[in-house]
Design an enzyme around this catalytic site. Structure first.
Site, PDB file in Angstrom:
ATOM      1  N   LYS A 178       0.820  -1.206   0.000  1.00  0.00           N
ATOM      2  CA  LYS A 178       0.000   0.000   0.000  1.00  0.00           C
ATOM      3  C   LYS A 178       0.858   1.261   0.000  1.00  0.00           C
ATOM      4  O   LYS A 178       1.981   1.249   0.478  1.00  0.00           O
ATOM      5  CB  LYS A 178      -0.927  -0.024   1.217  1.00  0.00           C
ATOM      6  CG  LYS A 178      -1.910  -1.196   1.200  1.00  0.00           C
ATOM      7  CD  LYS A 178      -2.649  -1.366   2.503  1.00  0.00           C
ATOM      8  CE  LYS A 178      -1.750  -1.821   3.616  1.00  0.00           C
ATOM      9  NZ  LYS A 178      -2.485  -2.208   4.846  1.00  0.00           N
ATOM     10  N   THR A 211      -7.587   7.872  10.241  1.00  0.00           N
ATOM     11  CA  THR A 211      -7.208   6.730   9.398  1.00  0.00           C
ATOM     12  C   THR A 211      -7.040   5.439  10.204  1.00  0.00           C
ATOM     13  O   THR A 211      -6.434   4.486   9.722  1.00  0.00           O
ATOM     14  CB  THR A 211      -5.896   7.031   8.656  1.00  0.00           C
ATOM     15  OG1 THR A 211      -4.869   7.365   9.616  1.00  0.00           O
ATOM     16  CG2 THR A 211      -6.063   8.182   7.673  1.00  0.00           C
ATOM     17  N   GLY A 213      -7.561   1.946  11.412  1.00  0.00           N
ATOM     18  CA  GLY A 213      -8.225   0.776  10.854  1.00  0.00           C
ATOM     19  C   GLY A 213      -8.233   0.696   9.344  1.00  0.00           C
ATOM     20  O   GLY A 213      -8.897  -0.171   8.774  1.00  0.00           O
ATOM     21  N   THR A 214      -7.495   1.571   8.676  1.00  0.00           N
ATOM     22  CA  THR A 214      -7.511   1.546   7.208  1.00  0.00           C
ATOM     23  C   THR A 214      -6.957   0.237   6.656  1.00  0.00           C
ATOM     24  O   THR A 214      -7.494  -0.325   5.697  1.00  0.00           O
ATOM     25  CB  THR A 214      -6.702   2.721   6.634  1.00  0.00           C
ATOM     26  OG1 THR A 214      -5.408   2.757   7.252  1.00  0.00           O
ATOM     27  CG2 THR A 214      -7.404   4.046   6.862  1.00  0.00           C
ATOM     28  N   GLY A 215      -5.873  -0.260   7.261  1.00  0.00           N
ATOM     29  CA  GLY A 215      -5.277  -1.496   6.772  1.00  0.00           C
ATOM     30  C   GLY A 215      -6.201  -2.685   6.949  1.00  0.00           C
ATOM     31  O   GLY A 215      -6.360  -3.515   6.038  1.00  0.00           O
ATOM     32  N   CYS A 216      -6.829  -2.777   8.121  1.00  0.00           N
ATOM     33  CA  CYS A 216      -7.784  -3.856   8.383  1.00  0.00           C
ATOM     34  C   CYS A 216      -8.939  -3.801   7.388  1.00  0.00           C
ATOM     35  O   CYS A 216      -9.338  -4.820   6.812  1.00  0.00           O
ATOM     36  CB  CYS A 216      -8.341  -3.739   9.802  1.00  0.00           C
ATOM     37  SG  CYS A 216      -7.109  -3.751  11.122  1.00  0.00           S
TER      38      CYS A 216
END
Length: 271
Positions: A178, A211, A213-216
């Site tokens: 990402k 932001t 929790g964006t990865g989850c």
């Protein structure tokens, strides 16, 4: 008998009491994308938008029992892993992937919380590389996570491409690195590598601190789409749209790194 097709996804991850990341973010994302969500909790965290106050891992037996309970009864079309915390839990998850012969396996290598708290023991990095990646379909590290997994500095897009190749060589079939931590001021570019070609998913960068929790959420959206039978590029593209909408339509919750808006994608599509 009801013959309606119901797609099912399992998240194996930690619980976030603040509701923005972990299994809470995953289950919200599954629901928003019309997939029935299930969970196997690996650890309980006490956290909010300001940081993590405590991490309380569950036993290996507890994780095994949860995975077996849903797998032997309800069934699983795709799984996502998040916070696994220890090498012992990683080995348990890898063994279950093999046992149930799961193919749609998405790895979000959760290592550090937004506030800086460590969510993965240092010795567990080796277990991810040796135990988990060879049995996984997709891994979705951000740039700092990719640096840890490859033991290399990543500054440019070419650096990311070399890191993607290195991760692919560890056995995972698709690598998504990402671009949220990249230096670009105007764009966020996610890189997808399948061992042959690179695909790029670009959206304008949004200036916000919300932001958490964006990865989850991004990895959960990929998982949901794979559960429905979508191809990897299509799943990644939808996930990119989902997380972009979730960040752009901010909830403004909390005094720190607030959560993303999990219903923004549905609302933007008029559903």
């Amino acid at each position: 008998m009801d013959t309606k097709t119901t797609f099912k996804a399992l998240t194996i991850a930690g619980s976030d009491s603040g509701g923005g990341a972990g299994i809470q973010a995953d289950l919200k994302t599954f629901q928003e994308l019309d997939v029935f969500g299930m969970s196997a909790i690996t650890a309980i965290t006490a956290q909010n938008t300001l940081g993590v106050d405590g991490v309380y891992p569950l036993s290996e037996e507890a994780v095994i029992k949860q995975i077996d309970a849903v797998s032997t009864d309800i069934g699983v079309d795709a799984i996502k892993t998040g916070m696994l915390f220890s090498s012992e839990i990683i080995e348990v998850v890898a063994s279950k992937i093999k046992q149930y012969e799961w193919k749609n396996v998405v790895i979000d290598p959760v290592m550090i919380a937004k506030g800086g708290s460590r969510l993965l023991q240092e010795e567990a990095v080796k277990a991810i590389k040796e135990q988990l990646l060879p049995v996984s379909l997709v891994i979705t590290p951000n740039i700092p996570e990719a640096e840890v997994l490859t033991d290399r500095t990543i500054r440019t897009l070419d650096d990311r491409k070399e890191a993607a190749k290195q991760l692919y060589d560890l056995g995972v079939k698709h690598v998504v690195i990402k671009g949220g931590h990249a230096d670009s001021q105007n764009e966020s570019v996610d890189l997808l590598y399948d061992g042959r070609v690179f695909d790029y998913f670009t959206r304008n960068r949004i200036d916000t601190q919300h932001t958490h929790g964006t990865g989850c959420t991004f990895a959960a959206a990929i998982t949901a789409e794979l559960a429905k039978g979508q191809s990897i590029p299509t799943a990644v593209g939808i996930a990119k749209d989902f997380i972009h909408a979730a960040i752009e339509d901010s909830l403004g919750i909390g005094n720190g790194h607030g959560p993303t808006n999990h219903w923004a994608y549905r609302r933007a599509r008029g559903r």
